[in-house]
Design a protein around this motif. Structure first.
Motif, PDB file in Angstrom:
ATOM      1  N   TYR A 254     -26.688 -13.607  19.424  1.00  0.00           N
ATOM      2  CA  TYR A 254     -26.399 -14.016  20.785  1.00  0.00           C
ATOM      3  C   TYR A 254     -26.059 -15.490  20.785  1.00  0.00           C
ATOM      4  O   TYR A 254     -26.804 -16.314  20.262  1.00  0.00           O
ATOM      5  CB  TYR A 254     -27.603 -13.753  21.700  1.00  0.00           C
ATOM      6  CG  TYR A 254     -27.927 -12.290  21.830  1.00  0.00           C
ATOM      7  CD1 TYR A 254     -29.025 -11.752  21.189  1.00  0.00           C
ATOM      8  CD2 TYR A 254     -27.119 -11.473  22.594  1.00  0.00           C
ATOM      9  CE1 TYR A 254     -29.316 -10.409  21.297  1.00  0.00           C
ATOM     10  CE2 TYR A 254     -27.406 -10.123  22.716  1.00  0.00           C
ATOM     11  CZ  TYR A 254     -28.508  -9.606  22.057  1.00  0.00           C
ATOM     12  OH  TYR A 254     -28.782  -8.285  22.178  1.00  0.00           O
ATOM     13  N   LEU A 255     -24.941 -15.837  21.379  1.00  0.00           N
ATOM     14  CA  LEU A 255     -24.519 -17.228  21.407  1.00  0.00           C
ATOM     15  C   LEU A 255     -25.180 -18.014  22.530  1.00  0.00           C
ATOM     16  O   LEU A 255     -25.220 -19.230  22.492  1.00  0.00           O
ATOM     17  CB  LEU A 255     -23.001 -17.325  21.535  1.00  0.00           C
ATOM     18  CG  LEU A 255     -22.198 -16.850  20.324  1.00  0.00           C
ATOM     19  CD1 LEU A 255     -20.719 -16.935  20.624  1.00  0.00           C
ATOM     20  CD2 LEU A 255     -22.532 -17.665  19.113  1.00  0.00           C
ATOM     21  N   ILE A 256     -25.707 -17.317  23.539  1.00  0.00           N
ATOM     22  CA  ILE A 256     -26.369 -17.997  24.647  1.00  0.00           C
ATOM     23  C   ILE A 256     -27.876 -17.975  24.386  1.00  0.00           C
ATOM     24  O   ILE A 256     -28.557 -16.995  24.620  1.00  0.00           O
ATOM     25  CB  ILE A 256     -26.045 -17.322  25.996  1.00  0.00           C
ATOM     26  CG1 ILE A 256     -24.544 -17.231  26.213  1.00  0.00           C
ATOM     27  CG2 ILE A 256     -26.729 -18.064  27.128  1.00  0.00           C
ATOM     28  CD1 ILE A 256     -23.846 -18.576  26.296  1.00  0.00           C
ATOM     29  N   THR A 257     -28.362 -19.085  23.868  1.00  0.00           N
ATOM     30  CA  THR A 257     -29.790 -19.264  23.619  1.00  0.00           C
ATOM     31  C   THR A 257     -30.244 -20.491  24.393  1.00  0.00           C
ATOM     32  O   THR A 257     -29.417 -21.256  24.899  1.00  0.00           O
ATOM     33  CB  THR A 257     -30.068 -19.448  22.116  1.00  0.00           C
ATOM     34  OG1 THR A 257     -29.395 -20.624  21.677  1.00  0.00           O
ATOM     35  CG2 THR A 257     -29.590 -18.241  21.318  1.00  0.00           C
ATOM     36  N   PRO A 258     -31.546 -20.719  24.501  1.00  0.00           N
ATOM     37  CA  PRO A 258     -32.001 -21.940  25.200  1.00  0.00           C
ATOM     38  C   PRO A 258     -31.496 -23.224  24.557  1.00  0.00           C
ATOM     39  O   PRO A 258     -31.236 -24.208  25.244  1.00  0.00           O
ATOM     40  CB  PRO A 258     -33.519 -21.836  25.127  1.00  0.00           C
ATOM     41  CG  PRO A 258     -33.798 -20.390  25.014  1.00  0.00           C
ATOM     42  CD  PRO A 258     -32.663 -19.813  24.231  1.00  0.00           C
ATOM     43  N   VAL A 259     -31.336 -23.215  23.246  1.00  0.00           N
ATOM     44  CA  VAL A 259     -30.832 -24.415  22.566  1.00  0.00           C
ATOM     45  C   VAL A 259     -29.384 -24.676  22.954  1.00  0.00           C
ATOM     46  O   VAL A 259     -29.002 -25.819  23.243  1.00  0.00           O
ATOM     47  CB  VAL A 259     -30.983 -24.269  21.033  1.00  0.00           C
ATOM     48  CG1 VAL A 259     -30.345 -25.440  20.317  1.00  0.00           C
ATOM     49  CG2 VAL A 259     -32.432 -24.127  20.650  1.00  0.00           C
ATOM     50  N   THR A 260     -28.553 -23.651  22.987  1.00  0.00           N
ATOM     51  CA  THR A 260     -27.154 -23.854  23.356  1.00  0.00           C
ATOM     52  C   THR A 260     -27.019 -24.250  24.821  1.00  0.00           C
ATOM     53  O   THR A 260     -26.162 -25.057  25.160  1.00  0.00           O
ATOM     54  CB  THR A 260     -26.313 -22.601  23.075  1.00  0.00           C
ATOM     55  OG1 THR A 260     -26.859 -21.490  23.769  1.00  0.00           O
ATOM     56  CG2 THR A 260     -26.250 -22.307  21.594  1.00  0.00           C
ATOM     57  N   VAL A 261     -27.864 -23.695  25.675  1.00  0.00           N
ATOM     58  CA  VAL A 261     -27.826 -24.085  27.087  1.00  0.00           C
ATOM     59  C   VAL A 261     -28.209 -25.553  27.235  1.00  0.00           C
ATOM     60  O   VAL A 261     -27.561 -26.310  27.960  1.00  0.00           O
ATOM     61  CB  VAL A 261     -28.750 -23.173  27.930  1.00  0.00           C
ATOM     62  CG1 VAL A 261     -28.912 -23.714  29.334  1.00  0.00           C
ATOM     63  CG2 VAL A 261     -28.207 -21.763  27.963  1.00  0.00           C
ATOM     64  N   PHE A 262     -29.258 -25.996  26.514  1.00  0.00           N
ATOM     65  CA  PHE A 262     -29.668 -27.401  26.557  1.00  0.00           C
ATOM     66  C   PHE A 262     -28.554 -28.307  26.052  1.00  0.00           C
ATOM     67  O   PHE A 262     -28.259 -29.341  26.657  1.00  0.00           O
ATOM     68  CB  PHE A 262     -30.934 -27.603  25.723  1.00  0.00           C
ATOM     69  CG  PHE A 262     -31.288 -29.046  25.522  1.00  0.00           C
ATOM     70  CD1 PHE A 262     -31.807 -29.786  26.568  1.00  0.00           C
ATOM     71  CD2 PHE A 262     -31.091 -29.659  24.302  1.00  0.00           C
ATOM     72  CE1 PHE A 262     -32.125 -31.115  26.399  1.00  0.00           C
ATOM     73  CE2 PHE A 262     -31.402 -30.988  24.117  1.00  0.00           C
ATOM     74  CZ  PHE A 262     -31.928 -31.722  25.170  1.00  0.00           C
ATOM     75  N   LEU A 263     -27.916 -27.929  24.960  1.00  0.00           N
ATOM     76  CA  LEU A 263     -26.850 -28.755  24.412  1.00  0.00           C
ATOM     77  C   LEU A 263     -25.636 -28.796  25.343  1.00  0.00           C
ATOM     78  O   LEU A 263     -25.013 -29.847  25.514  1.00  0.00           O
ATOM     79  CB  LEU A 263     -26.451 -28.258  23.024  1.00  0.00           C
ATOM     80  CG  LEU A 263     -27.471 -28.521  21.927  1.00  0.00           C
ATOM     81  CD1 LEU A 263     -27.066 -27.812  20.651  1.00  0.00           C
ATOM     82  CD2 LEU A 263     -27.644 -30.003  21.684  1.00  0.00           C
ATOM     83  N   MET A 264     -25.296 -27.681  25.966  1.00  0.00           N
ATOM     84  CA  MET A 264     -24.162 -27.672  26.894  1.00  0.00           C
ATOM     85  C   MET A 264     -24.441 -28.503  28.150  1.00  0.00           C
ATOM     86  O   MET A 264     -23.563 -29.220  28.620  1.00  0.00           O
ATOM     87  CB  MET A 264     -23.817 -26.235  27.271  1.00  0.00           C
ATOM     88  CG  MET A 264     -23.138 -25.474  26.181  1.00  0.00           C
ATOM     89  SD  MET A 264     -22.758 -23.813  26.748  1.00  0.00           S
ATOM     90  CE  MET A 264     -22.334 -23.027  25.229  1.00  0.00           C
ATOM     91  N   VAL A 265     -25.659 -28.414  28.664  1.00  0.00           N
ATOM     92  CA  VAL A 265     -26.015 -29.226  29.831  1.00  0.00           C
ATOM     93  C   VAL A 265     -26.022 -30.705  29.459  1.00  0.00           C
ATOM     94  O   VAL A 265     -25.555 -31.557  30.229  1.00  0.00           O
ATOM     95  CB  VAL A 265     -27.376 -28.776  30.405  1.00  0.00           C
ATOM     96  CG1 VAL A 265     -27.921 -29.766  31.411  1.00  0.00           C
ATOM     97  CG2 VAL A 265     -27.249 -27.400  31.033  1.00  0.00           C
ATOM     98  N   SER A 266     -26.518 -31.026  28.269  1.00  0.00           N
ATOM     99  CA  SER A 266     -26.514 -32.421  27.820  1.00  0.00           C
ATOM    100  C   SER A 266     -25.102 -32.950  27.652  1.00  0.00           C
ATOM    101  O   SER A 266     -24.812 -34.094  28.018  1.00  0.00           O
ATOM    102  CB  SER A 266     -27.267 -32.548  26.499  1.00  0.00           C
ATOM    103  OG  SER A 266     -28.590 -32.153  26.637  1.00  0.00           O
TER     104      SER A 266
END
Length: 101
Positions: free
Chosen positions: A4-16
């Motif tokens: 899954y490409l949508i993980t909490p880490v990717t969400v944090f990095l995209m928001v940052s």
């Protein structure tokens, strides 16, 4: 096994990344603030590329090239900042108008 490409880490990095892009666009008064927000953006992009290179894809050579280019970008930005401060006396954008006589 599915990834899954949508993980909490990717969400944090995209928001940052979005926050650093917004700060890069809004900080137009001082060159130093603009360069710091650009370095933060490069750091978040580096984190995202490292995360994807580790867990999903195998492109570690690109990670090294990106890190090298972002270090060169930081050195060039710092050199430009020192040159502008020596020439104009400050890093305000409105004091760097080249159209004045």
């Amino acid at each position: 096994m599915s990834y899954y490409l949508i993980t909490p880490v990717t969400v944090f990095l995209m928001v940052s990344i979005a926050l650093f892009i917004m700060s890069f666009i809004s900080k137009r008064k001082h060159l130093l603030a603009t360069l710091i927000s650009l370095e933060g953006l490069m750091l978040m992009l580096f984190g995202m590329i490292c995360y994807f290179a580790t867990f999903y894809f195998n492109f570690f050579n690109f990670v090294l090239v990106f890190l090298t280019l972002s270090a060169c970008e930081g050195a060039l930005g710092l050199g430009l900042l020192v040159s502008i401060v020596r020439t104009y006396g400050s890093d305000h954008f409105n004091s760097m108008n080249s159209l004045q006589c």
